[in-house]
Design a protein around this motif. Sequence first.
Motif, mmCIF file in Angstrom:
data_model
loop_
_atom_site.group_PDB
_atom_site.id
_atom_site.type_symbol
_atom_site.label_atom_id
_atom_site.label_comp_id
_atom_site.label_asym_id
_atom_site.label_seq_id
_atom_site.Cartn_x
_atom_site.Cartn_y
_atom_site.Cartn_z
ATOM 1 N N GLY A 38 0.770 -1.165 -0.032
ATOM 2 C CA GLY A 38 -0.039 0.002 0.025
ATOM 3 C C GLY A 38 0.763 1.216 -0.152
ATOM 4 O O GLY A 38 1.934 1.335 0.049
ATOM 5 N N PRO A 39 0.254 2.384 -0.018
ATOM 6 C CA PRO A 39 -1.484 2.710 -0.524
ATOM 7 C C PRO A 39 -1.797 2.116 -1.789
ATOM 8 O O PRO A 39 -0.921 1.727 -2.559
ATOM 9 C CB PRO A 39 -1.300 4.002 -0.374
ATOM 10 N N LEU A 40 -2.991 1.946 -1.911
ATOM 11 C CA LEU A 40 -3.650 1.688 -3.101
ATOM 12 C C LEU A 40 -3.100 2.574 -4.269
ATOM 13 O O LEU A 40 -3.076 3.641 -4.092
ATOM 14 C CB LEU A 40 -5.081 1.254 -3.188
ATOM 15 N N PRO A 41 -3.113 2.038 -5.484
ATOM 16 C CA PRO A 41 -2.829 3.043 -6.539
ATOM 17 C C PRO A 41 -3.948 4.048 -6.653
ATOM 18 O O PRO A 41 -4.961 3.865 -6.540
ATOM 19 C CB PRO A 41 -2.748 2.267 -7.664
ATOM 20 N N PRO A 42 -3.632 5.073 -7.262
ATOM 21 C CA PRO A 42 -4.550 6.341 -7.405
ATOM 22 C C PRO A 42 -5.930 5.890 -8.081
ATOM 23 O O PRO A 42 -5.850 5.441 -9.122
ATOM 24 C CB PRO A 42 -3.775 7.409 -8.074
ATOM 25 N N GLY A 43 -7.133 6.214 -7.317
ATOM 26 C CA GLY A 43 -8.270 6.053 -8.038
ATOM 27 C C GLY A 43 -8.743 4.573 -7.776
ATOM 28 O O GLY A 43 -9.990 4.115 -7.815
ATOM 29 N N GLN A 44 -8.166 3.751 -7.179
ATOM 30 C CA GLN A 44 -8.351 2.477 -6.868
ATOM 31 C C GLN A 44 -9.102 2.410 -5.532
ATOM 32 O O GLN A 44 -8.705 2.930 -4.552
ATOM 33 C CB GLN A 44 -7.564 1.514 -7.225
ATOM 34 N N THR A 45 -10.105 1.497 -5.535
ATOM 35 C CA THR A 45 -10.797 0.838 -4.130
ATOM 36 C C THR A 45 -10.735 -0.409 -4.006
ATOM 37 O O THR A 45 -10.746 -1.155 -4.835
ATOM 38 C CB THR A 45 -12.204 1.417 -3.970
ATOM 39 N N MET A 46 -10.603 -0.862 -2.592
ATOM 40 C CA MET A 46 -10.602 -2.213 -2.337
ATOM 41 C C MET A 46 -11.918 -2.869 -2.692
ATOM 42 O O MET A 46 -12.945 -2.348 -2.441
ATOM 43 C CB MET A 46 -10.249 -2.425 -0.662
ATOM 44 N N ILE A 47 -11.708 -3.992 -3.418
ATOM 45 C CA ILE A 47 -12.989 -5.099 -3.797
ATOM 46 C C ILE A 47 -12.934 -6.274 -2.821
ATOM 47 O O ILE A 47 -14.002 -6.609 -2.258
ATOM 48 C CB ILE A 47 -12.508 -5.467 -5.244
ATOM 49 N N GLU A 48 -11.967 -6.892 -2.553
ATOM 50 C CA GLU A 48 -11.621 -8.004 -1.598
ATOM 51 C C GLU A 48 -10.554 -8.199 -0.923
ATOM 52 O O GLU A 48 -9.411 -8.022 -1.342
ATOM 53 C CB GLU A 48 -11.905 -9.287 -2.504
ATOM 54 N N ASP A 49 -10.405 -8.244 0.457
ATOM 55 C CA ASP A 49 -9.210 -8.262 1.359
ATOM 56 C C ASP A 49 -9.428 -9.561 1.993
ATOM 57 O O ASP A 49 -8.196 -9.513 2.941
ATOM 58 C CB ASP A 49 -8.836 -6.848 2.112
ATOM 59 N N PHE A 50 -10.260 -10.404 2.099
ATOM 60 C CA PHE A 50 -10.457 -11.693 2.694
ATOM 61 C C PHE A 50 -10.651 -11.438 4.278
ATOM 62 O O PHE A 50 -10.306 -12.439 4.911
ATOM 63 C CB PHE A 50 -9.285 -12.591 2.363
ATOM 64 N N ASP A 51 -10.746 -10.329 4.667
ATOM 65 C CA ASP A 51 -10.803 -9.945 6.197
ATOM 66 C C ASP A 51 -12.468 -9.318 6.365
ATOM 67 O O ASP A 51 -13.446 -9.692 6.319
ATOM 68 C CB ASP A 51 -9.913 -9.075 6.397
ATOM 69 N N SER A 52 -12.317 -7.981 6.076
ATOM 70 C CA SER A 52 -13.590 -7.217 6.415
ATOM 71 C C SER A 52 -14.200 -6.553 4.998
ATOM 72 O O SER A 52 -15.319 -6.375 5.234
ATOM 73 C CB SER A 52 -13.181 -5.783 7.269
ATOM 74 N N VAL A 53 -13.531 -6.504 3.999
ATOM 75 C CA VAL A 53 -14.026 -6.058 2.658
ATOM 76 C C VAL A 53 -14.135 -7.293 1.777
ATOM 77 O O VAL A 53 -13.172 -7.875 1.590
ATOM 78 C CB VAL A 53 -13.105 -5.003 2.191
#
Length: 220
Positions: A38-53
């Motif tokens: 991290g951090p995520l590339p600009p403009g990207q949002t988390m889709i699946e983190d196998f925990d809370s998202v």
Amino acid sequence: MRTRNTLRALFATAAASAALAMAAPASALTMTVYNTDGPLPPGQTMIEDFDSVHADGVDFTFTGDANTFVRSGALGLDPNVSAPPPGDTTNYYTVLTNGSATLTSTKGLQHFSFYLGSPDTFNFMTFTTVSGASFTLAGAEIWGAVTGDNGNQSWGRRVSYNFGADAVKSIQFTSTGNSFEFDSLAGTAVPEPTTWALMIMGFGSAGAMIRRRRTVPALA
């Protein structure tokens, strides 16, 4: 007139890019490799983190067969089975020999990234575009042929893809050996049609403002 011609040129360029991507989608792919998760590339949002998202089942789904599983990185190495990506003590995903997992996007993805650990030459990713074309990255092609293709468990990178004009609707992760380990799937979805309409209206408004400014008489 100049604004209208610019818009026509933009649409013509987009159409030409889409045609190229449909003919040879892999050629439209660009890749960026980040040294850390991290951090995520600009403009990207988390889709699946196998925990809370998690993929919400509406815009995205993520499924795996019996030869895949979620594992906690806090457990450390499972010899000859699964190694967590470096520094990852949260849940991550493992694709075993002959396993398969797929991320599906109902809208299509313009960009996608994930955190890849201990990559191997027997790892594969197959991308299917919204136009129906597909292409596969094998082994070192997945991470741009940089170092780390020998199962090095200390090697971890966030790999990000830009798909150009032809968005991707599904990404399949497979492996012919133990294992393919990754975490934190993120991306940028294709804008809604209403968003495109607003963008086009914005271009038109900007052009109108430019024309009005050109017709304002100079002050004495």
